[in-house]
Motif scaffolding. Sequence first.
Motif, PDB file in Angstrom:
ATOM      1  N   SER A 127      51.690  -5.711 -80.690  1.00  0.00           N
ATOM      2  CA  SER A 127      52.407  -4.748 -79.852  1.00  0.00           C
ATOM      3  C   SER A 127      51.695  -3.407 -79.838  1.00  0.00           C
ATOM      4  O   SER A 127      51.560  -2.767 -78.789  1.00  0.00           O
ATOM      5  CB  SER A 127      53.846  -4.579 -80.364  1.00  0.00           C
ATOM      6  OG  SER A 127      54.520  -5.817 -80.367  1.00  0.00           O
ATOM      7  N   SER A 181      59.635  -3.101 -80.758  1.00  0.00           N
ATOM      8  CA  SER A 181      58.476  -3.984 -80.834  1.00  0.00           C
ATOM      9  C   SER A 181      58.450  -5.007 -79.717  1.00  0.00           C
ATOM     10  O   SER A 181      57.396  -5.571 -79.410  1.00  0.00           O
ATOM     11  CB  SER A 181      58.456  -4.691 -82.191  1.00  0.00           C
ATOM     12  OG  SER A 181      59.659  -5.421 -82.390  1.00  0.00           O
ATOM     13  N   ASP A 182      59.596  -5.276 -79.085  1.00  0.00           N
ATOM     14  CA  ASP A 182      59.646  -6.246 -77.989  1.00  0.00           C
ATOM     15  C   ASP A 182      59.241  -5.641 -76.649  1.00  0.00           C
ATOM     16  O   ASP A 182      58.939  -6.386 -75.711  1.00  0.00           O
ATOM     17  CB  ASP A 182      61.058  -6.832 -77.869  1.00  0.00           C
ATOM     18  CG  ASP A 182      61.507  -7.511 -79.147  1.00  0.00           C
ATOM     19  OD1 ASP A 182      60.665  -8.190 -79.765  1.00  0.00           O
ATOM     20  OD2 ASP A 182      62.678  -7.355 -79.529  1.00  0.00           O
ATOM     21  N   PRO A 208      54.603  -5.036 -85.045  1.00  0.00           N
ATOM     22  CA  PRO A 208      53.510  -6.009 -85.073  1.00  0.00           C
ATOM     23  C   PRO A 208      52.206  -5.394 -84.559  1.00  0.00           C
ATOM     24  O   PRO A 208      52.200  -4.491 -83.727  1.00  0.00           O
ATOM     25  CB  PRO A 208      54.006  -7.127 -84.146  1.00  0.00           C
ATOM     26  CG  PRO A 208      55.478  -6.945 -84.047  1.00  0.00           C
ATOM     27  CD  PRO A 208      55.725  -5.479 -84.193  1.00  0.00           C
ATOM     28  N   ALA A 209      51.113  -5.913 -85.078  1.00  0.00           N
ATOM     29  CA  ALA A 209      49.807  -5.383 -84.673  1.00  0.00           C
ATOM     30  C   ALA A 209      49.533  -5.667 -83.200  1.00  0.00           C
ATOM     31  O   ALA A 209      48.877  -4.860 -82.521  1.00  0.00           O
ATOM     32  CB  ALA A 209      48.709  -5.984 -85.550  1.00  0.00           C
TER      33      ALA A 209
END
Length: 434
Positions: free
Chosen positions: A318, A279-280, A315-316
Motif C-alpha cells: 500500500s 491500508s485498503d 502493508p508495504a
Amino acid sequence: MALYGVNRRKFLHIHQTSALDLKISITINQIKLVLCFYATWDDTGSMFGENRPYVIHYYLADGTLEVREVHKPNDGRDPFPVLIKRQRLPKTFVDNKNTFPSCVLEISDQEVLEWYTAKDFAVGKSTTLLGRTFFIYDCDEFTRNFYCDKFGITDFQPVEIKKQPPEEIPQVIPPYNGFGTLEDSLQNCFSLCPKPPRKHVIKMLENDHEVLYQVALESPNPEDRKRRFILSYSLSDDMISIYEPPVRNSGIIGGKYLRKTRVAKPGSTTENATYYQTSDLTIGATVEVFGHRFVVTDADEYVLNYMESKAERFPAASLQSLREHFRPRQVDKEPANSDIPTLGTSKQELDELTAQVQEELKLHKYLNNKNIQEVFLQCDKDGSGILDKAKFLAICDSLSVPTNACLVHKGMMVPQHLFDPPISDPHLEARFLA
C-alpha cells in the motif's frame, strides 16, 4: 369454739378432678405448643417455577395447621406470607363419591375418615396438603423433643437441600435490521435502557484528522463514468463520507453523496464485521459502498506523509503504490529547488527588486540602455519574457553589463520598465530568471 371446729371439719369438701376438667387443663397447657417444620415445594416443572421454602405449623391444642411462605429481600414476590390459613385438613375422605356434592362450604367429620395429626409429619418425608407436595427437611428444637418424648423418634438428621443452578439460556442476538450502526443497534439486545457504545478516546485524540481521496464511480452507464467524487476518511473513528463536487452543465446535482458512516467490506457478516481501513484505500483499489463500486484514482499528499510516518501499521504494498503515484509530482518540484528559483508574486517584492537594479545601473553611466533592450528582445523569440540563467549571463557579458550575484540569485520577476527609456507597450514585461 369447740362446736365451730366440729362443724368446720364436718363440712370440709375434698375436690376431685373430673375427666372434663383434666381435658380442659391439658388443652390450656397446649395452646402455646406449636410444632414447626421447615419444608420446600418443588415447582420447577411449571414455567418459571422454582423450589420455594415454607414453614408448616401444627397446633397441638386443636390439631389445626397452617403453611407460611418464607420471603427474602428482593425475591420478586408479593408479601403474602400465609399460603394455607390455620384449619384442620382432611387426610382421608369417606368413599361416597355418588352422594357427596362436588361443591361444599364446610367439611364435617361425617365426610372425613382421618385428619392430619402430628404423627403424619416427619423429617425427610413428603406430605401432600391440598394438592401440593411439601418435602420436610428440618424442624425446630421443641419439635424434636416432642417427638422424642411422645413417639420415641430420635432420628432428626436434617436433609441438605441442594439448589440447582439455573439453566443457562444462551443469548440469541437477532439479525441486524439495518437501522443505525451495528454497534448502536447491538446495545438494544443487552439492556432495556441501551447506552451508547464506547468510543476509543485515545485514538480520537491522536488521530483527529481526515484524509482525502479522489474516487471514480464504476458504472455501466456512460454518463456516470466521468463523475468524480471526494472520499473523506476519518482517522479517529474509521468513518467514510463521500462528496460529489458540482459540475456545471453536467445534468447531475452534486453535493453530499454519503453521510459519515462506517462501511463494511464485502462478504463481512454482522457477527464478524470488518470495515475499510486506510491500508485498503490504495491507488487503483475498489471500494464497495452499499452496492456502488468506486475506484480510487488520486489521493491527498497528506495521505502519503501520514502513512510514511507510521509505516509499521500499513502493508508495504500500500505504501509503495502511493509512492509511485506521487513520484511524478516530486520530479516536477525538483527544478524549483535547483538552479531555477521560484518567481516572485508580490508586487512589493518586484518594486524593491526594480529599485535595486536601477540603482545598480546608475553606477554605470556608459551603458546604452536602448541596445541592451533590443538585444534582450531579440533573444526572447517566443515573447514569453523569460530567459534562462546561462543565456542571460552570456548577453550581459557580450554587452559588458556587470552582474550583481546577489541580485541575480534572488530570482525575482524583473519588469521591463526599469530600463530608460521604456518600450512603446507599457504592459509588456521582460522577466529574467536567475
